[in-house]
Design a protein around this motif. Structure first.
Motif, short mmCIF file in Angstrom:
data_model
loop_
_atom_site.label_atom_id
_atom_site.label_comp_id
_atom_site.label_asym_id
_atom_site.label_seq_id
_atom_site.Cartn_x
_atom_site.Cartn_y
_atom_site.Cartn_z
N LYS A 398 -20.24 -44.66 -50.51
CA LYS A 398 -21.43 -43.98 -51.00
C LYS A 398 -22.20 -43.36 -49.84
N LEU A 399 -22.23 -44.05 -48.69
CA LEU A 399 -22.92 -43.53 -47.52
C LEU A 399 -22.29 -42.21 -47.06
N ARG A 400 -20.97 -42.18 -46.97
CA ARG A 400 -20.28 -40.97 -46.52
C ARG A 400 -20.45 -39.81 -47.50
N SER A 401 -20.46 -40.11 -48.78
CA SER A 401 -20.53 -39.05 -49.78
C SER A 401 -21.93 -38.47 -49.95
N THR A 402 -22.96 -39.19 -49.48
CA THR A 402 -24.33 -38.73 -49.71
C THR A 402 -25.06 -38.30 -48.44
N THR A 403 -24.52 -38.65 -47.26
CA THR A 403 -25.22 -38.37 -46.01
C THR A 403 -24.94 -36.96 -45.50
N LYS A 404 -26.00 -36.19 -45.23
CA LYS A 404 -25.85 -34.82 -44.75
C LYS A 404 -26.27 -34.67 -43.30
N GLU A 405 -27.10 -35.58 -42.80
CA GLU A 405 -27.49 -35.55 -41.40
C GLU A 405 -27.58 -36.99 -40.90
N LYS A 406 -27.50 -37.15 -39.58
CA LYS A 406 -27.42 -38.49 -39.00
C LYS A 406 -28.67 -39.32 -39.33
N ILE A 407 -28.41 -40.58 -39.69
CA ILE A 407 -29.47 -41.50 -40.08
C ILE A 407 -29.80 -42.42 -38.90
N LYS A 408 -31.10 -42.60 -38.65
CA LYS A 408 -31.55 -43.51 -37.60
C LYS A 408 -32.31 -44.67 -38.26
N LEU A 409 -31.74 -45.85 -38.13
CA LEU A 409 -32.38 -47.06 -38.62
C LEU A 409 -33.07 -47.75 -37.45
N CYS A 410 -34.38 -47.96 -37.56
CA CYS A 410 -35.13 -48.59 -36.48
C CYS A 410 -35.56 -49.99 -36.91
N PHE A 411 -35.18 -50.98 -36.12
CA PHE A 411 -35.53 -52.37 -36.40
C PHE A 411 -36.63 -52.81 -35.45
N VAL A 412 -37.78 -53.16 -36.02
CA VAL A 412 -38.96 -53.53 -35.24
C VAL A 412 -39.09 -55.05 -35.25
N ALA A 439 -28.18 -47.75 -35.49
CA ALA A 439 -29.33 -48.65 -35.52
C ALA A 439 -29.94 -48.77 -34.13
N TYR A 440 -31.27 -48.84 -34.07
CA TYR A 440 -32.01 -48.95 -32.81
C TYR A 440 -32.96 -50.13 -32.89
N LEU A 441 -33.20 -50.78 -31.75
CA LEU A 441 -34.18 -51.86 -31.67
C LEU A 441 -35.46 -51.35 -31.02
N LEU A 442 -36.58 -51.63 -31.67
CA LEU A 442 -37.91 -51.37 -31.09
C LEU A 442 -38.55 -52.74 -30.87
N ASP A 443 -38.48 -53.23 -29.64
CA ASP A 443 -38.83 -54.61 -29.33
C ASP A 443 -40.33 -54.84 -29.36
N VAL A 444 -40.74 -55.82 -30.17
CA VAL A 444 -42.14 -56.22 -30.27
C VAL A 444 -42.18 -57.65 -30.80
N ASP A 453 -50.70 -46.68 -30.90
CA ASP A 453 -49.96 -46.25 -29.71
C ASP A 453 -48.48 -46.61 -29.82
N PHE A 454 -48.19 -47.82 -30.29
CA PHE A 454 -46.79 -48.23 -30.44
C PHE A 454 -46.08 -47.34 -31.46
N ILE A 455 -46.74 -47.07 -32.57
CA ILE A 455 -46.12 -46.26 -33.63
C ILE A 455 -45.80 -44.86 -33.13
N ARG A 456 -46.75 -44.24 -32.42
CA ARG A 456 -46.52 -42.89 -31.90
C ARG A 456 -45.42 -42.89 -30.84
N GLY A 457 -45.45 -43.88 -29.93
CA GLY A 457 -44.51 -43.90 -28.82
C GLY A 457 -43.13 -44.41 -29.17
N ASN A 458 -42.94 -44.96 -30.37
CA ASN A 458 -41.64 -45.52 -30.74
C ASN A 458 -41.13 -44.99 -32.08
N ILE A 459 -41.77 -45.39 -33.17
CA ILE A 459 -41.26 -45.02 -34.49
C ILE A 459 -41.26 -43.50 -34.67
N LEU A 460 -42.38 -42.86 -34.37
CA LEU A 460 -42.46 -41.40 -34.53
C LEU A 460 -41.70 -40.68 -33.42
N HIS A 461 -41.74 -41.24 -32.22
CA HIS A 461 -41.05 -40.60 -31.09
C HIS A 461 -39.55 -40.51 -31.33
#
Length: 606
Positions: A398-412, A439-444, A453-461
């Motif tokens: 299902k992931l392959r059939s529905t994904t059109k651009e790269k997905i970034k999963l961020c784990f906080v 998948a990416y780790l945002l360490d906190v 500040d954390f949200i702007r510098g990590n999740i949004l960045h």
């Protein structure tokens, strides 16, 4: 052991044939059975008779020693109810014997009783239970408490009134925290009991029984309405973890210096306690899967044709004196081998059938389950049991059939989120989807750190497609890390305030795709048994943290932030973490959790 396990009409010959197969002596088995004279068979019979007597004697010792947790021979003596109408109204569940602290045979230990929690307070819970009963037709287990304490029988000291007569004690454990697990064809667990108080008809909180009124009440009985997908014999284990529970409105939500019950007094049910599940109650809709006993995993040689007997799954824990100690006493309690026979299966919705859809390659036992549910639950739709491999194939397709651009999963989060990030990336590499999702780790470590500040510098960045947040381990850890040692265990009101501020900051910056994952429950390690404890990451505290997070996501102002509850995966195996904290990223628990989270955040299945 083999003689007791075998159901052969000729156990001595069966024993010889087993030995012959083991030593590649197949050619001798036929001659032994049919052609050898009695005088040649006699030495084998005498030897085998001696062995059988020895094993029987050992079985008697083992089955009457409740403190031994691994050496166990199962005897199925529970009734086999053919129909729910045959089930009795109620049946007793065996209580553990020798619950008095003075009668326990323990190694020498330092007295670690806290200032406000005397040694009697750490062992009183089991002595204040009157009975445990099972009600098969209602599908519930009831723990009935005594109205007054029996401390005089449990090694305590009674008070004396002005008339010189001994006075009865009020109960020390007025509001206990219990944990329960059924182990059999499937696993079922419970940390959220329905509590009935002496001064009220019933007090069933919508928040799992932890958030209580300001007035102190005394629990009369606690009820567990269990959830199993298949009838049959199940072993019952109930633990008394806290003499008096913690909560948002108990002691102002401060749980520091609250001590667990003594490690060797936790289990209040007997080692042989079991019930026969026969009920027609709907399955818990929140559950998306179950841990199932797999015979092929339980055999010592991995032979799926060996009919292994289901054993009780006793809780794994680490006594205070067992850190780094290699002894039978410690190894029996910390071994993870007990979890090996269980495999996770997902439940899958099926819109085309009115019963449980069992694939042709499933076992006869599962086909019986289909007939049972179809007979008793024709008004409700049921699902197919999917192995983790089948679930992975379906989700990735299902992931392959529905994904059109790269997905970034961020784990906080901290180390638990780090392990989960590793589990996700391993899953993507193994399934060859790493080119479209990562998948990416945002360490906190604390909720307060997720500010603007954390949200702007990590999740949004990093332009996170989806953000999965789980922060709570450090909050309850009483860390000795020099950088954080000034931060005490975060009380429940403060934890709620920190999480609310974090969620408000996410909303203020219009962060979309935010999900809050339930905090993993930790096994009972040695630091948690100390009194005062050096680590408060035990189920009674972390359950309240999860309750707080869940309740916040139900508020109207945070309706765009969802709660992902993975308790149906973690809960039944909560004590299986090898290091008493983390689940290995290559393990089955991490893999099942990753698949559930991935399906939830991408396709809206929750």
């Amino acid at each position: 052991f083999f003689l007791i396990a075998t159901k052969s009409k000729d156990p001595l010959t069966t024993l010889y044939e087993m030995m012959a197969r083991h030593f590649s002596l197949q050619s001798y088995t036929h001659n032994f059975r049919y052609h050898l004279p009695l005088r040649q068979k006699l030495p084998c019979y005498i030897w085998a008779g001696f062995v059988s007597f020895f094993v029987f004697f050992q079985r008697q010792l083992i089955s009457t020693t409740p403190n031994e947790i691994n050496l166990f021979i199962v005897i199925d003596n529970s009734p086999n109810f053919a129909d729910i109408t045959d089930a009795p109204n109620e049946e007793p569940i065996l209580l553990r014997t020798n619950t008095d602290r003075s009668s326990l045979s323990l190694p020498n230990r330092i007295d670690v009783a806290g200032k406000d929690n005397g040694s009697d307070r750490r062992t009183a819970l089991a002595t204040e239970i009157q009975s445990i009963r099972h009600f098969p037709r209602e599908g519930m287990i009831v723990v009935q408490f005594k109205q007054t304490s029996d401390l005089d029988q449990a090694g305590g000291v009674n008070s004396v009134g002005s008339d010189g007569m001994s006075q009865s004690h009020s109960r020390l454990c007025k509001d206990p925290f219990l944990a329960g697990r059924l182990s059999g064809p499937f696993l079922s667990h419970n940390f959220q009991w329905e509590k009935h108080f002496l001064d009220l008809d019933v007090n069933k909180n919508g928040n799992g029984g932890h958030v209580k009124n300001e007035t102190t009440k005394t629990v009369d009985k606690m009820i567990w309405r269990y959830d199993t997908p298949e009838p049959g014999q199940y072993f019952v284990e109930i633990l008394g973890i806290l003499c008096n529970d913690v909560g948002l409105h108990v002691n102002n939500g401060i749980f520091k210096n609250v001590c667990l019950e003594d490690s060797e007094s936790l289990r209040i049910t007997h080692g042989n306690a079991s019930i026969h599940v026969v009920h027609n109650h709907p399955l818990d809709k929140r559950r998306k899967g179950y841990w199932k006993w797999e015979n092929s995993r339980s055999s010592f040689d991995g032979n799926p044709n060996v009919d292994a007997t289901i054993m009780p799954l006793f809780t794994r824990y680490q006594p205070v004196e067992c850190r780094g100690v290699d002894s039978n006493f410690c190894n029996d309690r910390v071994s993870t081998e007990r979890f090996r026979p269980y495999e996770f299966y997902f439940l899958d919705n099926n819109d085309d059938d009115d019963g449980i859809m069992i694939p042709n390659n499933h076992t006869q036992q599962q086909r019986q389950m289909q007939q049972y549910h179809h007979h008793y639950h024709q008004e409700r739709q049921y699902q197919t049991l999917l192995s983790t491999n089948d679930k992975e194939l379906r989700v990735m397709q299902k992931l392959r059939s529905t994904t059109k651009e790269k997905i970034k999963l961020c784990f906080v989060g901290a180390s638990h989120s780090r392990k989960m990030t590793q589990a996700f990336n391993k899953l993507f590499v193994d399934s060859r989807t790493a080119d479209i999702i990562e998948a990416y780790l945002l360490d906190v470590k604390f909720p307060r750190s997720v500010d603007a500040d954390f949200i702007r510098g990590n999740i949004l960045h990093w332009s996170c497609t989806k953000t999965i947040i789980a922060i709570g381990q450090w909050a309850a850890s009483a860390s000795k890390n020099e950088k954080y040692s000034h931060i005490p265990p975060i009380s429940f009101p403060d934890f709620r305030e920190e999480y609310r501020n974090m969620m408000k900051a996410l909303n203020d910056l219009n962060v979309s795709g935010v999900h809050l994952r339930s905090i993993h429950l930790n096994p009972l390690g040695d630091l948690r048994f100390k009194c005062p404890a050096e680590d408060y990451r035990h189920p009674s505290v972390l359950e309240v943290y999860n309750e707080i997070i869940r309740n916040l996501t139900e508020l109207e102002e945070f309706k765009n932030i969802s709660f992902i509850d993975t308790d149906f995966i973690i809960g039944p195996m909560w004590d299986s973490s090898p290091d008493f904290c983390h689940f290995p990223p290559e393990g089955e628990i991490a893999r099942a959790e990753a698949l559930h989270i991935l399906e939830t955040v991408l396709f809206g299945s929750s």
